[in-house]
Motif scaffolding. Structure first.
Motif, PDB file in Angstrom:
ATOM      1  N   LYS B  28       0.864  -1.188   0.000  1.00  0.00           N
ATOM      2  CA  LYS B  28       0.000   0.000   0.000  1.00  0.00           C
ATOM      3  C   LYS B  28       0.895   1.232   0.000  1.00  0.00           C
ATOM      4  CE  LYS B  28      -3.341   2.129   3.084  1.00  0.00           C
ATOM      5  NZ  LYS B  28      -3.933   2.046   4.422  1.00  0.00           N
ATOM      6  N   ASP B  29       0.479   2.258  -0.727  1.00  0.00           N
ATOM      7  CA  ASP B  29       1.273   3.494  -0.847  1.00  0.00           C
ATOM      8  C   ASP B  29       2.745   3.188  -1.144  1.00  0.00           C
ATOM      9  OD1 ASP B  29      -1.066   4.692   0.009  1.00  0.00           O
ATOM     10  OD2 ASP B  29      -0.451   4.713   2.109  1.00  0.00           O
ATOM     11  N   ALA B  30       2.956   2.266  -2.067  1.00  0.00           N
ATOM     12  CA  ALA B  30       4.326   1.794  -2.307  1.00  0.00           C
ATOM     13  C   ALA B  30       5.148   2.792  -3.114  1.00  0.00           C
ATOM     14  CB  ALA B  30       4.291   0.453  -3.031  1.00  0.00           C
ATOM     15  N   GLU B  31       6.344   3.056  -2.641  1.00  0.00           N
ATOM     16  CA  GLU B  31       7.323   3.798  -3.437  1.00  0.00           C
ATOM     17  C   GLU B  31       8.381   2.798  -3.869  1.00  0.00           C
ATOM     18  OE1 GLU B  31       9.014   7.325  -1.674  1.00  0.00           O
ATOM     19  OE2 GLU B  31       7.091   7.811  -0.752  1.00  0.00           O
ATOM     20  N   LEU B  32       8.557   2.729  -5.194  1.00  0.00           N
ATOM     21  CA  LEU B  32       9.478   1.733  -5.737  1.00  0.00           C
ATOM     22  C   LEU B  32      10.754   2.388  -6.229  1.00  0.00           C
ATOM     23  CD1 LEU B  32       6.907  -0.299  -7.874  1.00  0.00           C
ATOM     24  CD2 LEU B  32       7.607  -0.704  -5.514  1.00  0.00           C
ATOM     25  N   LEU B 106      11.078  -2.247  -3.083  1.00  0.00           N
ATOM     26  CA  LEU B 106      10.060  -1.500  -2.355  1.00  0.00           C
ATOM     27  C   LEU B 106      10.796  -0.682  -1.285  1.00  0.00           C
ATOM     28  CD1 LEU B 106       7.094  -1.006  -1.723  1.00  0.00           C
ATOM     29  CD2 LEU B 106       7.044  -3.146  -0.466  1.00  0.00           C
ATOM     30  N   MET B 107      10.725   0.633  -1.401  1.00  0.00           N
ATOM     31  CA  MET B 107      11.509   1.497  -0.515  1.00  0.00           C
ATOM     32  C   MET B 107      10.694   2.049   0.655  1.00  0.00           C
ATOM     33  SD  MET B 107      14.312   1.071  -1.929  1.00  0.00           S
ATOM     34  CE  MET B 107      15.288   2.096  -0.848  1.00  0.00           C
ATOM     35  N   GLU B 108       9.477   2.496   0.357  1.00  0.00           N
ATOM     36  CA  GLU B 108       8.618   3.087   1.388  1.00  0.00           C
ATOM     37  C   GLU B 108       7.212   2.560   1.180  1.00  0.00           C
ATOM     38  OE1 GLU B 108       9.618   5.403   3.762  1.00  0.00           O
ATOM     39  OE2 GLU B 108      11.697   5.369   3.016  1.00  0.00           O
TER      40      GLU B 108
END
Ligand SMILES: [Zn+2]
Lengths: 252, 136
Positions: B28-32, B106-108
């Motif tokens: 969810k709300d993934a920052e890649l 997946l960073m954040e």
């Protein structure tokens, strides 16, 4: 001798510094007899092995296994994963592994992630092919708990009390130094794959002969199979006892 | 964390594990972020038999939802896993899988359990599976 990964970036006030136990793991896992075992256990075209280290701390052992995969497992296609309760250890591990991996591109496996967690509680069952654990093995009165604030966030300055708690967590093993190790031993049947192997570090105070016997008598090895537990590396004689040893655990 | 890690993780709450909905966790709300990794066909071929393909399809569909930050393009995965021969002869599939499994990080964001709804935070590429005391 395979080169030891650099950990010069690791904050040793917050994360366990590589010591005799870490180096015994490096020597044992990269020995010719370990290579022979790994090669027959994970032949080159079999499915990619998943290597898990619990409590990697600085990441020195996991980085060594990842960067030198081809020398240790006779194949570079391995996946590696580290789980540590200490978020600073997780960050250190991720950095140590990627630096070592970059230094040895032709022999290196693939690092998946460092994960903050409580032992193997976040893992899907029976996926781990190689489990490595250098536990908090020193017999202590009590088992420390992670300060509540450090479970969720790492923002803000870490206090001196929190620092000492983090380091205590890396060595204090409770009764016989075995309270945490026993939880891992009990979970091996659920965590290891059918071909899974575990490497466990024990000190003399853990009563290693009794630990190995207990493992051999566990009844969840599966139909027609038994648990095996053998000492495969030792260091530091003290009053006729090996101070530290590595036990290999598997089923056959 | 490599996106591939999600193929090996479940909810840390004991009572969730018996339900098949605890796997895979839902990003969810993934920052890649994308790493530049050299393609290694042998690794992908050996990895194939140990992947949970259905879970991988779910993960790749969810993480690349338009609401998420997505700089990479959409790899389309077939419904069933390719055979080794198919993978070796299909350059596009090989590259897509490589990009999804080896290069995507997946960073954040959060990882959500489909049973209890607990959200595990991912910060600076490290997921946190420690539970608050009332769930342990
Ligand atoms: Zn859950």
């Amino acid at each position: 001798m395979l080169p030891t990964p650099s950990t010069s970036h690791v904050p040793y006030t917050l994360v366990y510094e590589p010591a005799e136990d870490s180096f015994l793991l490096l020597d044992t896992l990269s020995s010719p007899t370990s290579l022979t075992f790994h090669t027959s256990h994970f032949p080159p075209s079999s499915p990619t092995p998943l290597v898990l280290e619990i409590g990697p701390g600085s990441g020195v052992v996991l980085a060594f296994l990842t960067a030198h995969a081809n020398h240790i497992f006779s194949r570079p296609d391995i996946l590696t994963l580290g789980i540590d309760i200490n978020s600073f250890a997780c960050a250190s591990t991720a950095k140590t592994v990627s630096l070592a991996s970059q230094d040895h591109p032709t022999t290196s496996g693939e690092f998946l992630s460092a994960v903050q967690g409580d032992l193997t509680s976040c893992l899907r069952g029976r996926q781990v092919d190689v489990l490595v654990f250098n536990p908090p093995y020193v017999p202590t009165e009590d088992l420390p708990a992670l300060p509540e604030r450090l479970r969720e966030k790492k923002e803000g300055k870490v206090t001196f009390e929190e620092e000492s708690k983090l380091l205590e967590l890396s060595y204090a093993g409770g009764k016989d130094g075995m309270e945490t190790t026993d939880r891992v031993i009990d979970s091996l049947g659920d965590v290891l794959s059918e071909r899974g192997v575990a490497y466990l570090l024990l000190c003399a105070g853990n009563k290693p002969e009794a630990v190995k016997q207990r493992i051999r008598e566990m009844d969840n090895a599966g139909e027609g199979r038994r648990w095996k537990a053998e000492t495969v590396g030792t260091s530091g004689r003290q009053a006729g006892w090996e101070k530290l040893q590595i036990v290999r655990i598997w089923r056959e | 964390m490599k996106l591939l890690t999600l193929n090996f993780l479940t909810c840390a709450v004991k009572t969730c594990k018996s339900s098949s909905d605890s796997f895979p966790l839902h990003p969810k709300d993934a920052e890649l972020a994308s790493d530049d990794v050299e393609v290694n066909p042998e690794l992908l071929v050996n990895l194939l038999p140990r992947l949970d393909w259905k879970a991988l399809k779910t993960t790749s569909a969810e993480v690349f939802l338009p609401s998420c930050i997505y700089p990479l393009g959409f790899p389309q995965l077939p419904d069933s896993p390719p055979t080794i021969e198919q993978l070796q002869s299909d350059d596009k599939l090989l590259k897509d899988l490589h990009s999804l499994l080896m290069e995507t990080n997946l960073m954040e964001g959060k990882l959500v359990c489909g049973v209890c709804g607990h959200e595990y935070a991912v910060r600076e590429g490290i997921p946190n599976f420690l539970l608050p005391s009332h769930l342990v």
